[in-house]
Design an enzyme around this catalytic site. Structure first.
Site, PDB file in Angstrom:
ATOM      1  N   GLY A   1      34.717  40.773  51.466  1.00 47.30           N
ATOM      2  CA  GLY A   1      34.653  42.229  51.617  1.00 47.30           C
ATOM      3  C   GLY A   1      35.979  42.911  51.810  1.00 47.30           C
ATOM      4  O   GLY A   1      36.721  42.587  52.716  1.00 47.30           O
ATOM      5  N   SER A   2      36.307  43.894  50.949  1.00 45.71           N
ATOM      6  CA  SER A   2      37.579  44.586  51.084  1.00 45.71           C
ATOM      7  C   SER A   2      37.665  45.715  50.076  1.00 45.71           C
ATOM      8  O   SER A   2      36.650  46.242  49.630  1.00 45.71           O
ATOM      9  CB  SER A   2      38.730  43.615  50.918  1.00 45.71           C
ATOM     10  N   ARG A   3      38.918  46.080  49.661  1.00 49.79           N
ATOM     11  CA  ARG A   3      39.102  47.136  48.671  1.00 49.79           C
ATOM     12  C   ARG A   3      40.361  46.874  47.843  1.00 49.79           C
ATOM     13  O   ARG A   3      41.236  46.105  48.245  1.00 49.79           O
ATOM     14  CB  ARG A   3      39.198  48.501  49.346  1.00 49.79           C
TER      15      ARG A   3
ATOM     16  N   VAL B   1      43.623  45.058  49.599  1.00 49.98           N
ATOM     17  CA  VAL B   1      43.565  45.407  51.023  1.00 49.98           C
ATOM     18  C   VAL B   1      42.445  44.630  51.706  1.00 49.98           C
ATOM     19  O   VAL B   1      41.294  44.667  51.265  1.00 49.98           O
ATOM     20  CB  VAL B   1      43.332  46.919  51.213  1.00 49.98           C
TER      21      VAL B   1
ATOM     22  N   MET C   1      34.753  46.935  47.874  1.00 49.46           N
ATOM     23  CA  MET C   1      33.902  45.798  47.541  1.00 49.46           C
ATOM     24  C   MET C   1      33.057  45.418  48.748  1.00 49.46           C
ATOM     25  O   MET C   1      33.596  45.146  49.823  1.00 49.46           O
ATOM     26  CB  MET C   1      34.758  44.597  47.141  1.00 49.46           C
TER      27      MET C   1
END
Length: 236
Positions: free
Chosen positions: A198-200, A168, A110
């Site tokens: 922002g991440s995943r 994450v 993301m």
């Protein structure tokens, strides 16, 4: 399992309430003070400052947006994307936190411009929720999945298959919010959590799952079908 469709009319995610209200107050106070300070002289500094602060506030509002979404089809044996973003990993890996065997891993990255609400990828029951403190490597790096700040959610589907979902944190993200609780029923269309800035999200599936996405493909949370589970394997 009986599936309940519940339309949650959320335009801005509640995780942004404090940040957005504080930011709006700060924007109005500082812009108002600067205007009254400069109103009898040159107002160009005020116009520039106002443009910058309003733009930053608009970015923050955009980040915390929360579209109303309902999955349009049958959810049996379906795995949907937990987040908006882009597919950055599709591979077999050793999952050593819970399964301790080989699993099919699909990861969604993301960016800061994506919706950051996270949805449950399957219908089922939450078996386990664990939060791990860790580092803040860039989220697209392979080591981020096991070394970064993260939350792990294990879900058992109605057919008895177990799916692991991992939120994450990235280099910018500093807070992971997980709504899932052990023994709760969970449904596609419901929010599993939220990751700020922002991440995943990683999803670990049985190896015999049918992958329906490609590397680099854009995903829409709660809409894009990542894979289909093998019902025969569940029955076996």
């Amino acid at each position: 399992m009986a599936r309940l469709k519940r339309l949650k009319k959320i335009r801005l995610h509640r995780e942004g309430n404090t940040i957005l209200w504080n930011s709006l107050i700060a924007l109005l106070v500082t812009n108002g003070a600067l205007y009254f300070l400069l109103k009898d002289s040159n107002l160009w500094p005020f116009y520039i400052y106002a443009a910058i602060t309003v733009s930053l506030f608009a970015i923050a509002v955009n980040f915390f947006r929360c579209p109303i979404r309902l999955f349009p089809g049958d959810t049996e044996n379906v795995v949907v994307a937990s987040a908006d973003g882009k597919i950055v990993v599709i591979e077999e890996v050793d999952e050593n936190e819970y399964f301790h065997d080989r699993r099919l891993m699909i990861s969604i990255f993301m960016s800061i411009t994506n919706v950051h609400a996270n949805w449950f990828p399957v219908d089922g029951f939450v078996k386990k929720v664990v939060h791990h403190k860790g580092n803040f490597h860039k989220a697209w790096l392979p080591k981020a999945s096991t070394e970064n700040e993260r939350s792990t959610v294990v879900i058992e589907t109605p057919a008895g298959q177990e799916i692991l979902v991992r939120q994450v944190a990235g280099a910018v993200a500093r807070r992971i919010v997980t709504y899932a609780r052990p023994d709760d029923a969970c449904y596609i269309d419901e929010h599993m959590g939220f990751i700020k800035f922002g991440s995943r999200v990683d999803v670990y599936l049985p190896l015999n799952s049918e992958v329906l996405v490609e590397m680099g493909q854009a995903t829409v949370g709660n809409q894009t079908v990542l894979a289909r589970l093998n019902p025969e394997a569940a029955n076996a």
